[in-house]
Write an enzyme that holds these catalytic residues in place. Sequence first.
Site, short mmCIF file in Angstrom:
data_model
loop_
_atom_site.label_atom_id
_atom_site.label_comp_id
_atom_site.label_asym_id
_atom_site.label_seq_id
_atom_site.Cartn_x
_atom_site.Cartn_y
_atom_site.Cartn_z
N SER A 126 0.61 -1.02 0.00
CA SER A 126 -0.24 -0.02 -0.08
C SER A 126 0.77 1.33 0.24
O SER A 126 1.22 1.86 -0.56
CB SER A 126 -1.02 0.29 1.15
OG SER A 126 -1.84 1.19 0.97
N ASP A 163 -9.86 -4.25 -4.81
CA ASP A 163 -9.65 -3.52 -5.15
C ASP A 163 -9.82 -1.79 -4.74
O ASP A 163 -9.91 -0.89 -5.29
CB ASP A 163 -8.16 -3.67 -4.72
CG ASP A 163 -7.07 -2.44 -3.67
OD1 ASP A 163 -7.80 -2.43 -2.86
OD2 ASP A 163 -5.92 -2.40 -3.11
N HIS A 174 -6.96 -5.84 -0.28
CA HIS A 174 -6.20 -5.23 0.29
C HIS A 174 -4.93 -5.68 1.01
O HIS A 174 -4.00 -5.03 1.00
CB HIS A 174 -6.85 -3.32 0.01
CG HIS A 174 -5.63 -2.89 -0.33
ND1 HIS A 174 -5.20 -1.83 -1.57
CD2 HIS A 174 -5.41 -2.02 1.05
CE1 HIS A 174 -3.80 -0.78 -0.36
NE2 HIS A 174 -4.20 -0.79 0.32
#
Length: 310
Positions: A124, A258, A287
């Site tokens: 991320s 996602d 995610h």
Amino acid sequence: MYRATLKLNGVPTKVIAEGCWVEEGLARCTKKDIVILLTGNPGVPDFYEGFVKTIRSRLPSTEVPIWIVGHAGHTQPSSSLAYTMPSNLTWDEHYGLMAQVQHKKDFINKYVPEDGRLHLIGHSIGCWMILNLLKDDSIAKKVTKCYMLFPTIEHMAETNNGWYFTKIVPHIIFLLTFFAWIFSLFPNFLQNLFLAMLGPLWGVPAKYHEAVLQMLNPYSVNKICQLACEEMKFVKNPDDDIISKHAEKLWFYYGNCDGWTPIKFYQNIRTKHPDVNAQLCKHGYGHAFVLRSEREMGKIVGDVINGNLS
């Protein structure tokens, strides 16, 4: 696994190691490879333990250490340690987005030997930080490969999750921090009972209850939310120059469901950077893969790392 609190960029920071401890460097290793994982937000390294153990099981040598570096301010040092956390008044210096990049630079410069072959895993916002680390030539020359998982490197506020986040969270950070403070006053057995009841509804395995408790510390909640607000504000256009310059060092893995990295972002990078190895998940991993798909993702990433070891 080894666990300790190290001071990085002036902030006491939790670091977890699978394999040799960070202060040992490569003294006991014949290989020069080191794997460092930069977490997403929340930056609580304990959430990545199962993922890292699976990666380790896929590597041919137990001499390759894997180090997980949490984000500055996202875990609080034990009261038994003589550490003081910097005030939020020094946000830009210690806790903001660019401060988090400097925080990771400090770790690499201090603990990675000059002859180390660095493998960086980003999850991320950790991927955005990796791209910024590659702007430092002294770090970039050590990097063998970067493994970018569900990368939030562009237009975060324009995604489905980003739209909801920006509409709600910036306006209730005080309330979230206040509720976390109230929760911190509960005795441990009540906190654990609360997590045992609600954890299954949130999809949080029982083994990560301790990590959740670290995340719910009111000082951590405040910094997690404020950092996320900065992400919405500053993560806009992808850094195409850095991606092009280091294309051969980048391996991207995008989700196919996602809310933070929609499929169009995968399509964008394939179009603008055809030389970059970008994969689209075929399995529906979310995610927050560490909660439900840590073993599956660990096998995928471990096998790719295995192919790049010295």
